[in-house]
Design a protein around this motif. Structure first.
Motif, PDB file in Angstrom:
ATOM      1  N   VAL A  23       0.734  -1.187  -0.001  1.00 17.20           N
ATOM      2  CA  VAL A  23       0.004   0.034   0.036  1.00 17.20           C
ATOM      3  C   VAL A  23       0.915   1.238  -0.150  1.00 17.20           C
ATOM      4  CG1 VAL A  23      -1.763   1.306   1.218  1.00 17.20           C
ATOM      5  CG2 VAL A  23      -1.956  -1.227   1.369  1.00 17.20           C
ATOM      6  N   ILE A  80      -8.219   1.671   3.698  1.00 18.12           N
ATOM      7  CA  ILE A  80      -7.898   2.736   2.721  1.00 18.12           C
ATOM      8  C   ILE A  80      -8.696   3.776   2.485  1.00 18.12           C
ATOM      9  CG2 ILE A  80      -7.377   2.919   0.150  1.00 18.12           C
ATOM     10  CD1 ILE A  80      -6.391   0.143   0.089  1.00 18.12           C
ATOM     11  N   ASN A 106      -7.742   7.844   3.138  1.00 21.41           N
ATOM     12  CA  ASN A 106      -7.821   8.771   2.383  1.00 21.41           C
ATOM     13  C   ASN A 106      -8.724   9.997   2.980  1.00 21.41           C
ATOM     14  OD1 ASN A 106      -6.762   8.274  -0.337  1.00 21.41           O
ATOM     15  ND2 ASN A 106      -8.051   6.513  -0.374  1.00 21.41           N
ATOM     16  N   VAL A 163      -4.089   7.358  -1.319  1.00 25.13           N
ATOM     17  CA  VAL A 163      -3.534   5.942  -0.698  1.00 25.13           C
ATOM     18  C   VAL A 163      -3.997   4.937  -1.983  1.00 25.13           C
ATOM     19  CG1 VAL A 163      -3.856   4.311   1.085  1.00 25.13           C
ATOM     20  CG2 VAL A 163      -4.044   6.516   1.599  1.00 25.13           C
ATOM     21  N   THR A 164      -3.201   3.937  -2.250  1.00 22.33           N
ATOM     22  CA  THR A 164      -3.402   3.058  -3.227  1.00 22.33           C
ATOM     23  C   THR A 164      -2.736   1.648  -2.789  1.00 22.33           C
ATOM     24  OG1 THR A 164      -2.928   4.691  -4.743  1.00 22.33           O
ATOM     25  CG2 THR A 164      -3.260   2.418  -5.636  1.00 22.33           C
ATOM     26  N   ASP A 165      -3.578   0.447  -3.002  1.00 21.19           N
ATOM     27  CA  ASP A 165      -3.292  -0.855  -2.806  1.00 21.19           C
ATOM     28  C   ASP A 165      -2.693  -1.123  -4.386  1.00 21.19           C
ATOM     29  OD1 ASP A 165      -2.485  -3.711  -2.566  1.00 21.19           O
ATOM     30  OD2 ASP A 165      -4.443  -3.883  -1.931  1.00 21.19           O
TER      31      ASP A 165
END
Length: 174
Positions: free
Chosen positions: A6, A63, A67, A75-77
């Motif tokens: 992440v 997530i 955010n 935020v990113t996976d």
């Protein structure tokens, strides 16, 4: 348990890391590694978390919460995306005049380097994926590892996005 990567892009201000890791803790995620560093934009940092996850829905919820944080920009996976990921390790290995050349022979194929040599030890610097780091550590272990420091993974998505399955298929055809 699945390992997930992440990334979080945040304002570089006091307390941001503490608030973000607090949310991971509150949701009972085990953080395997964290890397944090400045980006190309002044005042903006990138955080990379490697976490163990039992339930992908819990991660999605986390997530969304991250955010919503004031200093968090995105935020990113990125686990299932095509990514570039690296880790750095410094490994201090016991050595003497006789074993030094053997250790150099182990280090070279890994494109690692000796960055410090003393009478009774050498320090190896290696970068790459986690498997590469583990492999060189396993080969150096019989000589006696005096000290080991690893950064954890830092990563971002590749310029051209293809799914991980597409990339595996591409390399199988090559």
């Amino acid at each position: 348990m699945k390992r997930r990567i992440v990334t979080a892009t945040v304002h570089n201000s006091s307390g941001v890391l503490n608030r973000i890791t607090g949310l991971f803790t509150k949701r009972q995620f085990n953080i395997e590694s964290i890397t944090v560093g400045q980006t190309e934009t002044e005042g903006i940092s990138k955080m990379t978390f490697v976490v163990s996850v039992e339930d992908d829905r819990k991660l999605e919820q986390l997530i969304k919460q991250l955010n919503k944080q004031i200093d968090v920009l995105k935020v990113t996976d990125i686990t299932d995306q095509a990514i570039v990921a690296r880790e750095l390790a410094l490994i201090k290995v016991m050595s003497n005049a006789q074993t030094r050349s053997e250790i150099k022979g182990i280090v070279e194929p890994f494109r690692a380097s000796l960055i410090d040599i003393s009478k009774d030890s050498v320090t190896v610097q290696v970068t790459g994926n986690s498997e590469k780091i583990e492999a060189i550590i396993d080969l150096l272990r019989p000589y006696g590892i005096k000290e080991l420091a690893r950064t954890g993974i830092t990563a971002f998505t590749r310029g051209t996005q293809k799914s991980v399955a597409d990339m595996k298929q591409y390399y199988l055809l090559q």
